[in-house]
Design an enzyme around this catalytic site. Structure first.
Site, PDB file in Angstrom:
ATOM      1  N   HIS A   1       0.832  -1.214   0.000  1.00 31.46           N
ATOM      2  CA  HIS A   1       0.000   0.000   0.000  1.00 31.46           C
ATOM      3  C   HIS A   1       0.864   1.261   0.000  1.00 31.46           C
ATOM      4  O   HIS A   1       1.211   1.806   1.034  1.00 31.46           O
ATOM      5  CB  HIS A   1      -0.903  -0.023   1.251  1.00 31.46           C
ATOM      6  CG  HIS A   1      -2.022   0.960   1.198  1.00 31.46           C
ATOM      7  ND1 HIS A   1      -3.241   0.727   1.796  1.00 31.46           N
ATOM      8  CD2 HIS A   1      -2.133   2.191   0.641  1.00 31.46           C
ATOM      9  CE1 HIS A   1      -4.042   1.757   1.608  1.00 31.46           C
ATOM     10  NE2 HIS A   1      -3.381   2.662   0.905  1.00 31.46           N
TER      11      HIS A   1
ATOM     12  N   HIS B   1       1.542   5.215  -2.077  1.00 35.43           N
ATOM     13  CA  HIS B   1       1.102   6.239  -3.029  1.00 35.43           C
ATOM     14  C   HIS B   1       2.360   6.962  -3.496  1.00 35.43           C
ATOM     15  O   HIS B   1       2.845   7.847  -2.810  1.00 35.43           O
ATOM     16  CB  HIS B   1       0.154   7.235  -2.358  1.00 35.43           C
ATOM     17  CG  HIS B   1      -1.079   6.604  -1.790  1.00 35.43           C
ATOM     18  ND1 HIS B   1      -2.274   6.591  -2.469  1.00 35.43           N
ATOM     19  CD2 HIS B   1      -1.308   5.969  -0.622  1.00 35.43           C
ATOM     20  CE1 HIS B   1      -3.192   5.970  -1.732  1.00 35.43           C
ATOM     21  NE2 HIS B   1      -2.633   5.581  -0.601  1.00 35.43           N
TER      22      HIS B   1
ATOM     23  N   HIS C   1      -5.759  -0.862   5.818  1.00 37.23           N
ATOM     24  CA  HIS C   1      -5.578   0.001   7.014  1.00 37.23           C
ATOM     25  C   HIS C   1      -6.728   0.014   8.037  1.00 37.23           C
ATOM     26  O   HIS C   1      -7.387   1.031   8.203  1.00 37.23           O
ATOM     27  CB  HIS C   1      -5.238   1.427   6.587  1.00 37.23           C
ATOM     28  CG  HIS C   1      -6.040   2.013   5.458  1.00 37.23           C
ATOM     29  ND1 HIS C   1      -7.407   1.933   5.391  1.00 37.23           N
ATOM     30  CD2 HIS C   1      -5.656   2.686   4.347  1.00 37.23           C
ATOM     31  CE1 HIS C   1      -7.820   2.530   4.294  1.00 37.23           C
ATOM     32  NE2 HIS C   1      -6.775   2.989   3.639  1.00 37.23           N
TER      33      HIS C   1
ATOM     34  N   ASP D   1       0.813   2.474   3.744  1.00 40.69           N
ATOM     35  CA  ASP D   1      -0.049   3.555   3.252  1.00 40.69           C
ATOM     36  C   ASP D   1       0.787   4.836   3.128  1.00 40.69           C
ATOM     37  O   ASP D   1       0.343   5.921   3.496  1.00 40.69           O
ATOM     38  CB  ASP D   1      -1.278   3.770   4.149  1.00 40.69           C
ATOM     39  CG  ASP D   1      -2.328   4.649   3.461  1.00 40.69           C
ATOM     40  OD1 ASP D   1      -2.139   4.976   2.270  1.00 40.69           O
ATOM     41  OD2 ASP D   1      -3.316   5.004   4.117  1.00 40.69           O
TER      42      ASP D   1
ATOM     43  N   HIS E   1       2.690  14.246   1.373  1.00 39.86           N
ATOM     44  CA  HIS E   1       2.270  15.571   0.902  1.00 39.86           C
ATOM     45  C   HIS E   1       3.398  16.525   1.272  1.00 39.86           C
ATOM     46  O   HIS E   1       4.227  16.216   2.129  1.00 39.86           O
ATOM     47  CB  HIS E   1       0.984  16.010   1.598  1.00 39.86           C
ATOM     48  CG  HIS E   1      -0.192  15.123   1.313  1.00 39.86           C
ATOM     49  ND1 HIS E   1      -0.877  15.144   0.118  1.00 39.86           N
ATOM     50  CD2 HIS E   1      -0.783  14.161   2.061  1.00 39.86           C
ATOM     51  CE1 HIS E   1      -1.859  14.239   0.153  1.00 39.86           C
ATOM     52  NE2 HIS E   1      -1.816  13.626   1.317  1.00 39.86           N
TER      53      HIS E   1
HETATM   54 ZN   LIG Z   1      -3.824   4.701   0.903  1.00 42.44          ZN
END
Ligand SMILES: [Zn+2]
Length: 421
Positions: free
Chosen positions: A57, A59, A229, A304, A308
């Site tokens: 997981h 990003h 999650h 996860d 940012h």
């Molecule tokens: Zn995620």
């Protein structure tokens, strides 16, 4: 080229033993008590050798959000965290919800230094297309909205997707939060700008309602369901109960280090830096999750990793985006817990390597075994290090674990026979 890892303690057949490893090309070609004499050798000097972590997981934000992360910074960060394989989420721009978008993402990530694969997002329009994508490991469902807004929560469509999963073998990975509950809470707490309100908006009830519904749909339609999650006590209780039923053998779940190592006390100190979806909740939830992790109800730990920029995170609560970077700290946090005797090493290796390989069909990964891929991590369990924001390789350059001293040190990561570090 052949490479020998000599003089280390390798995790083979569920335990650490003094074993040397021979790598030829990209594969493990020998495991022996005898030292391998090859052109190239790494003297592990008593360090431990584990299978590399498979992070199911992440990003890595491309295409569309390269200012947050890209495959160079993301995979460099992963390597430093002992992660050798990542599975990237589809909420990019454009979203990965079609075959061309998947091909575009594959091309962008082709030079990554870690192994990778990609989830495709389910939408109300693309199930027919998903049915014909070959070798798909997983389809991501945003049952509740989060970064990217790809909502998919129509019961009939979900039933269709589960039936497709049953037929084609891919895993339905779900972000399980109930949209109605979240919107109702958001209205109720509108105007509050303290980050701790996040736990009230994205509540235990929001998660539990979604999980209950998904378990019911999965039970009726079959296929493979993976709850991403899990963050709450009720959520994990529902999963534990469902795992005991017949459809439970095709039900798995994951927890993130954020939910295992942090609780709502972190909002006061870190504010939006710990704003993530689902929310970080109170200590009772963290304790329930930890217990379920030790027991094995939580199948895998995944980061996860959702970076940012610090500028974005510095906005007020209602405008700051949700997500926390994590590929550099997951394995160290877990190994530190092993050092402190909070969990056996065997359980950690299962949760970050063996089980994610099984769930997501990486047939030659997740174990140190002859013929398997040479994705390995060499770790010094006697050395400690301190997590420092400025030393991170993610573009986000922050971690909620900044300043924490961890007892373990990732000395070297090897991906497909290639050593880094
Ligand atoms: Zn995620």
């Amino acid at each position: 080229m052949s490479l020998a890892l000599n003089n280390g303690k390798a995790f083979v057949n569920g335990k650490l033993s003094m074993l040397n490893i021979l790598i030829e090309g990209k594969k493990i070609s020998g495991i022996s008590k005898k030292r391998f004499g090859t052109e190239k050798e790494i003297d592990c000097n008593g360090k431990i050798i584990l299978p590399g972590a498979i992070d199911a997981h992440v990003h890595f934000r491309c295409p569309g959000f390269e200012h947050k992360e890209d495959w160079f910074s993301g995979s460099l960060a992963a390597l430093h965290g002992g992660i050798t394989t990542v599975m990237d989420m589809p909420n990019t721009k454009p979203a990965t919800d079609s075959r061309p978008a998947l091909e575009e993402k594959r091309a962008i990530a082709k030079d990554a230094m870690v192994n990778k694969d990609f989830f495709v997002a389910a939408t109300n329009e693309n199930l027919q297309e998903i049915a014909f994508i070959p070798d798909l490991r997983g389809v991501k469902v945003y049952y509740g909205s989060t970064t990217g807004n790809i909502l998919f929560n129509d019961s009939a469509k979900l039933a269709e997707l589960f039936r497709l999963s049953k037929k084609n073998g891919f895993v339905v990975v779900v972000h399980a939060e109930d949209e109605e509950t979240i919107s109702r809470n958001a209205k109720k707490f509108a105007g509050i700008e303290d980050a701790s309100v996040h736990e009230k908006i994205r509540s235990e009830e929001a998660e539990a309602r979604a999980i209950a519904k998904l378990i019911e749909l999965h039970k009726k339609n079959g296929g493979k369901l993976h709850i991403a999650h899990v963050s709450s006590r009720k959520g994990i209780q529902l999963i534990a109960r469902a795992k005991k039923t017949k459809s439970g053998k095709n039900l798995t779940c994951e927890a993130t280090p954020n939910h295992l190592f942090l609780d709502s006390s972190a909002y006061k100190k870190l504010g939006n830096l710990v704003k993530c979806n689902p929310s970080i909740k109170g200590a009772v939830h963290r304790k329930a999750l930890w217990k379920a992790f030790v027991k094995g109800t939580i199948d895998i730990v995944a980061t996860d990793h959702a970076p940012h920029t610090q500028e974005e995170k510095a906005k007020k609560y209602s405008e700051a985006p949700s997500g926390i970077p994590g590929v550099e700290t997951m394995f160290p946090l877990l190994l530190d817990a092993v050092s402190r005797k909070k969990i056996p090493l065997k359980r950690v290796v299962k949760a970050v390597s063996e089980k994610p390989a099984q769930i997501f069909n990486w047939k030659t990964k997740g174990l140190i075994k002859k013929g398997f891929d040479a994705d390995l991590v060499i770790i010094d369990m006697k050395k400690a290090f301190t997590v420092k924001n400025e030393e991170l390789f993610t573009k986000a350059k922050y971690s909620p674990f900044n300043g924490q001293r961890l007892k373990c040190f990732i000395a070297q990561t090897i991906v497909g026979g290639q050593p880094y570090g």
